[in-house]
Scaffold this motif. Structure first.
Motif, mmCIF file in Angstrom:
data_model
loop_
_atom_site.group_PDB
_atom_site.id
_atom_site.type_symbol
_atom_site.label_atom_id
_atom_site.label_comp_id
_atom_site.label_asym_id
_atom_site.label_seq_id
_atom_site.Cartn_x
_atom_site.Cartn_y
_atom_site.Cartn_z
ATOM 1 N N ASN A 187 24.456 23.992 34.361
ATOM 2 C CA ASN A 187 24.302 22.819 33.504
ATOM 3 C C ASN A 187 24.952 21.591 34.131
ATOM 4 O O ASN A 187 24.415 20.478 34.028
ATOM 5 C CB ASN A 187 24.908 23.094 32.130
ATOM 6 N N ALA A 188 26.096 21.778 34.769
ATOM 7 C CA ALA A 188 26.786 20.654 35.400
ATOM 8 C C ALA A 188 25.947 20.081 36.546
ATOM 9 O O ALA A 188 25.852 18.856 36.710
ATOM 10 C CB ALA A 188 28.151 21.093 35.912
ATOM 11 N N VAL A 189 25.327 20.954 37.322
ATOM 12 C CA VAL A 189 24.487 20.503 38.441
ATOM 13 C C VAL A 189 23.261 19.738 37.928
ATOM 14 O O VAL A 189 22.913 18.659 38.433
ATOM 15 C CB VAL A 189 24.051 21.707 39.311
ATOM 16 N N ILE A 190 22.604 20.311 36.899
ATOM 17 C CA ILE A 190 21.432 19.639 36.333
ATOM 18 C C ILE A 190 21.826 18.308 35.709
ATOM 19 O O ILE A 190 21.096 17.315 35.793
ATOM 20 C CB ILE A 190 20.738 20.534 35.279
ATOM 21 N N LEU A 191 23.004 18.277 35.092
ATOM 22 C CA LEU A 191 23.487 17.053 34.450
ATOM 23 C C LEU A 191 23.587 15.905 35.446
ATOM 24 O O LEU A 191 23.277 14.756 35.110
ATOM 25 C CB LEU A 191 24.844 17.308 33.794
ATOM 26 N N ILE A 192 24.011 16.206 36.647
ATOM 27 C CA ILE A 192 24.116 15.158 37.675
ATOM 28 C C ILE A 192 22.738 14.560 37.956
ATOM 29 O O ILE A 192 22.584 13.333 38.046
ATOM 30 C CB ILE A 192 24.729 15.732 38.967
ATOM 31 N N ALA A 193 21.724 15.427 38.074
ATOM 32 C CA ALA A 193 20.365 14.943 38.318
ATOM 33 C C ALA A 193 19.853 14.120 37.134
ATOM 34 O O ALA A 193 19.236 13.062 37.315
ATOM 35 C CB ALA A 193 19.429 16.125 38.588
#
Length: 215
Positions: A59-65
């Motif tokens: 979720n943190a990685v997707i949040l950056i995108a």
């Protein structure tokens, strides 16, 4: 967004709690999990990392995108969702299997699957209608709709992202030589095909009218 902050906050919290329940019900049914959970269980099993912790990382990685592509999707609900859902599902499964020790006979498994399908659509629709931020994964369909300038409506964009998530989960599960049927089954297919339309239905006909008072 019409409606007072307290009402929207309650809707956001209730929606996220319902999503956590849906993930737990899918896992307890034994008919396969929802698409995003399928991907995360497949990868976390491959990496030997706890499900809740891995889901938080993804979720943190997707949040950056999402921050760069659709910043308006980010809000309080985004953070609460990405932190709570995985751990809530873990807790529900632990409670049912290790504390209550429920014997999930076939009728109970079918019931869990039905509740999982319905709660998945209702939970997302409720907290999205609250307008207080969208979970990173749920935002991917919004981003896809935005990129295609509406030519791919949300419900169909969601089907595309769910199908992709299932494919990734299958690949990692097979790579880890884990049992594929623990994460993929009829429930996974139902979720990938029906969740987008169910979210749109609940959002348009129940959640938004409930929060705005408009039919």
């Amino acid at each position: 967004m019409d409606g007072n902050l307290g009402k929207r906050t309650a809707a956001m919290a209730a929606g996220i709690a319902i999503i956590g329940l849906s993930v737990g019900f899918y896992r307890l049914s034994g008919f396969g999990v929802d698409a995003f959970t399928c991907m995360n269980l497949g990868i976390s099993g491959f990496l030997n990392v706890g499900f809740g912790s891995w889901q938080l990382i993804v979720n943190a990685v997707i949040l950056i995108a999402v921050f760069f592509l659709c910043r308006e999707c980010i809000g309080a609900g985004t953070i609460v969702n990405m932190i709570c859902v995985g751990y809530e599902a873990d807790f529900l499964c632990w409670l049912a299997q290790d504390v209550v020790r429920v014997d999930m006979i076939l009728p109970m498994r079918i019931g869990a699957l039905i509740f999982g399908c319905l709660f998945a659509g209702l939970g997302v629709a409720l907290y999205m209608a609250a307008g207080m931020g969208t979970a990173p994964y749920d935002s991917t369909a919004v981003v896809l709709e935005k990129i295609t300038r509406g030519r791919l409506p949300f419900q169909y964009a969601r089907v595309c992202t769910d199908a992709t998530a299932v494919a990734v989960g299958i690949i990692f599960c097979l790579a880890a030589e884990n049992s594929l049927w623990q994460i993929v089954g009829i429930g996974t297919i139902c979720n990938a095909c029906l969740n987008g339309p169910l979210i749109q239905f609940f959002r348009s006909h129940i959640c938004e009218p409930l929060l705005t008072g408009k039919k």
